[in-house]
Design an enzyme around this catalytic site. Structure first.
Site, PDB file in Angstrom:
ATOM      1  N   HIS A 111      29.310  34.642  38.980  1.00 27.99           N
ATOM      2  CA  HIS A 111      28.083  35.864  38.841  1.00 27.99           C
ATOM      3  C   HIS A 111      28.394  36.814  37.774  1.00 27.99           C
ATOM      4  CE1 HIS A 111      30.067  38.910  41.136  1.00 27.99           C
ATOM      5  NE2 HIS A 111      30.412  37.978  42.307  1.00 27.99           N
ATOM      6  N   CYS A 146      35.266  35.528  44.058  1.00 28.64           N
ATOM      7  CA  CYS A 146      34.281  35.176  43.157  1.00 28.64           C
ATOM      8  C   CYS A 146      34.880  34.940  41.755  1.00 28.64           C
ATOM      9  CB  CYS A 146      32.912  35.893  43.158  1.00 28.64           C
ATOM     10  SG  CYS A 146      31.850  35.700  44.605  1.00 28.64           S
TER      11      CYS A 146
END
Length: 383
Positions: free
Chosen positions: A314, A331
């Site tokens: 992301h 992430c």
């Protein structure tokens, strides 16, 4: 005239005398052939759960082949003296079966036998396919895509169900089923699918005995479209994610992986698969509630999920260490621009192989099926 008559009479008498003294002539005797007679005791509307018999008189059975109109072979056993054959197992209901046999007698005479019969229909008892992931009409998926099948109820006999699940691909493949539970089975290939092809799943359940007292409901068929090969390698040591299209490097993206301040903040190593994506997503700290130490709730853009426990690729414009250090909560952080690009091209089932972390991803974390070796994967089959 008299002389001629006498001579003729004398000749006739001589011939009769010679015939009376000679040995009898030997004639050739050919016995009638022994013809084997084959009979079948199955008639139309035969109970599919009951065996049937093939018998022969004046000979023995050399061959017996029984097939159905659903391309299935019925097994059976020969009697010790080879004068009969008895089927075994339960046949498909509402199906045409062809019995072909060859019998031979003691003098070598051969009888070829062929006869058909139908089995009685059975109503389905409710077992069928409830859902298949990730097959959606109009969607293309990645070369690592599994076929995840959910059934309407628990399989009474996994092996019987699996026998009737067929996966066909236009370009060929080797694959195997792996049961997660009695109501869920997953199909994975040995190697990634070849790109640009159609894969067809068939569940041939109509009229099929599936164990216990269960008969399959209607057949099911779905087509999965494999798109371009898009594979990514996220190296947490070099802080770079390399994306390849059909084996050629398309883009190298500076990233920042998990900081490892806590175990769950390491990005897990191993082959992940793209599962879903969101243009906007709020990232919330796992296992923590508002007010707890370490709690966070952060809105992000262009979030592409790669496992079930919260790992995404992301956008993270606040992370000033993209390409140089691992500072995320697990992430794969990228710039908004690169995250949007990856979001735009990502297909469900695209492999993302992560290396450089001490934390290994469990194979059942989302679609981590490629974590398992091929031999371990095949061991989950019921066949």
């Amino acid at each position: 005239m008299k002389r001629r008559s006498f001579v003729a009479a004398a000749s006739a008498t001589s011939l009769l005398s010679l015939a009376a003294c000679a040995e009898p002539q030997q004639g050739t005797f050919t016995p009638a052939p022994i013809v084997p007679v084959v009979s079948l005791d199955a008639v139309d509307d035969h109970d599919p759960s009951q065996p049937f018999n093939l018998t022969v008189v004046d000979g023995i059975l050399e061959e017996v082949n029984v097939t159905s109109d659903r391309s299935k072979t019925i097994e059976g056993d020969f009697a010790e003296d080879l004068t009969s054959w008895t089927s075994k197992g339960v046949m498909d209901a509402g199906s045409v079966h062809t019995v072909a046999a060859k019998a031979v007698s003691s003098d070598g005479t051969v009888t070829e036998f062929e006869q058909t019969f139908t089995t009685e229909r059975r109503d389905g008892t409710g077992f069928g396919v409830a859902d298949v992931t990730p097959i959606v009409e109009g969607e293309t998926v990645g070369v690592g895509a599994p076929i995840i099948v959910f059934f309407t109820e628990d399989a009474p006999d996994r092996a019987e169900v699996e026998k009737n699940l067929v996966v066909e691909s236009e370009l060929g493949h080797e694959g195997a089923w792996h049961w997660i539970s009695d109501s869920q089975a997953i199909y994975r290939t040995k190697e990634y699918w070849q790109p640009y092809q159609k894969v067809t799943l068939k569940a041939n359940f109509d009229g099929v005995f599936l164990g216990g007292d269960t008969w399959g409901d209607e057949n099911y068929e779905a087509v999965m479209e494999i798109g371009r090969s898009q594979t990514s390698h996220a190296d947490l040591e070099t802080h770079t994610m390399t994306v390849k299209f059909d084996g050629e490097v398309e883009k190298e993206i500076p990233i920042s992986g998990g900081n490892g301040e806590e175990w769950e903040y390491y990005t897990a190593t191993g082959v992940h698969l793209v599962m879903e994506k969101f243009a906007d997503k709020v990232m919330v700290s796992p296992g923590r509630e508002e007010g707890d130490e370490g709690y966070y709730s952060t809105p992000v853009k262009w979030a592409t999920r790669i496992n079930a426990s919260g790992e995404f690729v992301h956008g993270a414009p606040w992370n000033g260490s993209l390409g140089s250090a691992n500072l995320s909560h697990g992430c794969l952080n990228a710039s908004d621009g690169n995250a949007e690009w990856f979001y735009g091209i990502a297909q469900r089932g695209d492999p993302v192989d992560v290396t450089g972390s001490p934390r290994e991803m469990p194979w059942n974390n989302g679609w981590g099926f490629w974590i398992k070796s091929w031999d371990d994967w095949k061991s989950g089959s019921a066949l």
